[in-house]
Design a protein around this motif. Sequence first.
Motif, PDB file in Angstrom:
ATOM      1  N   ARG A 221       0.901  -1.170   0.032  1.00 35.12           N
ATOM      2  CA  ARG A 221      -0.221   0.108   0.120  1.00 35.12           C
ATOM      3  C   ARG A 221       0.834   1.444  -0.116  1.00 35.12           C
ATOM      4  NH1 ARG A 221      -5.388   0.455  -1.140  1.00 35.12           N
ATOM      5  NH2 ARG A 221      -6.512  -1.608  -0.876  1.00 35.12           N
TER       6      ARG A 221
ATOM      7  N   HIS B 206       2.727   2.482  -3.074  1.00 37.46           N
ATOM      8  CA  HIS B 206       2.132   2.675  -4.503  1.00 37.46           C
ATOM      9  C   HIS B 206       1.322   4.198  -4.214  1.00 37.46           C
ATOM     10  CE1 HIS B 206       3.037  -1.839  -5.347  1.00 37.46           C
ATOM     11  NE2 HIS B 206       2.959  -1.219  -6.576  1.00 37.46           N
TER      12      HIS B 206
ATOM     13  N   SER C 276       0.738   7.751  -4.763  1.00 40.05           N
ATOM     14  CA  SER C 276       1.619   8.577  -5.766  1.00 40.05           C
ATOM     15  C   SER C 276       0.793   9.658  -6.212  1.00 40.05           C
ATOM     16  CB  SER C 276       2.239   7.644  -6.769  1.00 40.05           C
ATOM     17  OG  SER C 276       2.814   8.277  -7.853  1.00 40.05           O
TER      18      SER C 276
ATOM     19  N   THR D  64      -2.284  -2.276 -12.740  1.00 40.89           N
ATOM     20  CA  THR D  64      -1.790  -0.790 -12.177  1.00 40.89           C
ATOM     21  C   THR D  64      -2.214   0.078 -12.973  1.00 40.89           C
ATOM     22  OG1 THR D  64       0.418  -0.791 -13.222  1.00 40.89           O
ATOM     23  CG2 THR D  64       0.174  -2.137 -10.964  1.00 40.89           C
TER      24      THR D  64
ATOM     25  N   TYR E 230      -5.013  -0.228  -5.864  1.00 41.54           N
ATOM     26  CA  TYR E 230      -4.739   0.970  -5.153  1.00 41.54           C
ATOM     27  C   TYR E 230      -5.652   2.272  -5.578  1.00 41.54           C
ATOM     28  CZ  TYR E 230      -1.079  -1.943  -4.077  1.00 41.54           C
ATOM     29  OH  TYR E 230      -0.247  -3.277  -3.737  1.00 41.54           O
TER      30      TYR E 230
ATOM     31  N   SER F  99      -3.046   5.622  -6.291  1.00 42.13           N
ATOM     32  CA  SER F  99      -1.853   5.431  -7.064  1.00 42.13           C
ATOM     33  C   SER F  99      -1.506   6.459  -8.155  1.00 42.13           C
ATOM     34  CB  SER F  99      -1.846   4.288  -7.593  1.00 42.13           C
ATOM     35  OG  SER F  99      -2.966   4.110  -8.738  1.00 42.13           O
TER      36      SER F  99
ATOM     37  N   TYR G 228      -2.987  11.072  -5.314  1.00 42.15           N
ATOM     38  CA  TYR G 228      -3.008  10.695  -3.750  1.00 42.15           C
ATOM     39  C   TYR G 228      -3.258  12.015  -3.138  1.00 42.15           C
ATOM     40  CZ  TYR G 228      -2.038   9.323   0.982  1.00 42.15           C
ATOM     41  OH  TYR G 228      -2.079   9.051   2.259  1.00 42.15           O
TER      42      TYR G 228
END
Length: 547
Positions: free
Chosen positions: A351, A354, A356, A408, A491, A495, A498
């Motif tokens: 967690r 990732h 970002s 992702t 995420y 990701s 954020y």
Amino acid sequence: MKKVYIYSSYERFWHWMQAALIFMLILTGFEINGAYKLFGYESATDIHNLTGISLIVLIIFTIFWHFTTGEWRQYIPTLKNIRAQVTYYTRGIFEGAPHPTRKTTLSKLNPLQRLAYLGLKLILMPTMVVTGIIYYLYRYPYGGEIQSLGIASIESVAQIHTFGAFVMIAFVIMHVYLTTTGHTPASNLKAMITGWEELALVLLLVMSLQLAGCGPSARMDTGAEDRFDLLIRYMEEEADFVNAPDTPFFINAPEVYANLKKNYLVIDIRSREDYENGHIEGSVHVPPNRIIAYLEEEIHAPGFERIVLVCPAGYESAYVAMAARYLGYSNVFPMRNGLSSWDHAIASEYRLRHISDVHSDKLVRTGFPMNEPGRFPPIHTTRSEGYDILRERIIDILSGDIGHRFVTVDDWMENSESWYLVSYWPERPYNRGHLPGAVRYQPKKSLRSGESLSTLPVGKPVVIQCFAGNHSNFVTMYLNILGYDARSMIYGANSFMYSIIKADEAPGAHFAAEKDIFHFPLVTDDGSLEPEPMDIPRPAAIPDGGC
């Protein structure tokens, strides 16, 4: 036929003991009323009284058992499928029609049985117990305690008690008759003796007969599109979990830790190596491809208050938990954020690693339209009932590697021209900024067959993106069952944007070390790997429509 452990040892003991006590009460009750002479009046009265007291004791223990195990939920009334159940009992049962309600460990009773047993437990049994106690306390010729209740005569009590006895006899006769309506006359009886029930999965004629054009089998094979219709109809009418108010359903790490010594079962679905390197105390290792067999055959799942699935970051466990929920396991929950909420080292690898803002400068506010409505995915199966198709789809999905179901944001950016991105967000956060090409679908509404489900493309990957990559896993399982090549963006927006999510959304929309990692201990066979946990904080709120 597939054997499933349905009835626990206490449930079987209670059933047969109650049956024996009721039979003895009926037998002695008729003799007390002069129908015949077997034990003699005084002996029959003594046996009747002792049996009644024994039944009351059994009822008290059984009430306690129902509430401590959660089995009381079996009797919650429902009108779903009730018309089909009435049709089955009045006509279908005599025509050899398949049973319209599928039995599972967490849903043992059909809609009519729920109503009948609820009436038995809340009306008939209390009536018999109360009138029986009044009978027992009555002292001729003065009436004793009965006068303190304002009852002038025992006659009305006797009439109610006798009428209730005849209702009970009618119930027993009907109950005994219905036990013979399984796939064999003795199959239901055998299940209540052993605890194991053979549940039939609908089988059609072999494909060779269909290819030969035989009339009956050709009529039964209604085609792939019809199979999709059967599946989506069943899921929307009987198991609409993707749109349920409590979805996404999670359990927080502090609750799991507080109940490790209680009736909680923790199942770790990570690799065996990761499990052996450190796991929650008392947890068991079961890979995703064995989870359904484990719930059905190796444990009595309803006996646990909660069954908690854990993985490194929460997305795999949420995906698998959704599958279990569709099969009737309403006490299965994924742990929010997985073991990343339990252990800082795991969180650092998953967690936290990732989090970002890497693509926050690429966000746009322009809305992107949905596709034009098109066809639904074909569902190739020989099953002909909704539940059987659903179960077959879930077992097929979980039998292989589920890793490719998760992608992702970088995977999306590399394939944005050929993948379809669903922004599973409410309108406000979508309008504030989203990835180029992201199409907004309203959570818990848009993906119904009568709404916008048909706008999802068939034959190309569909990526589901939410706030923190939690809610998207439930939606992905739903779409995979329906035949879409759906994938969850792990995420989520955490990701790639954020800071914006953290500033503008409720606390539950973003993962943060200070509020989401609880530093609970992991163990190996040799002992603890972590220090004692800190004080248990209060779990974060869940944002509207998000994770």
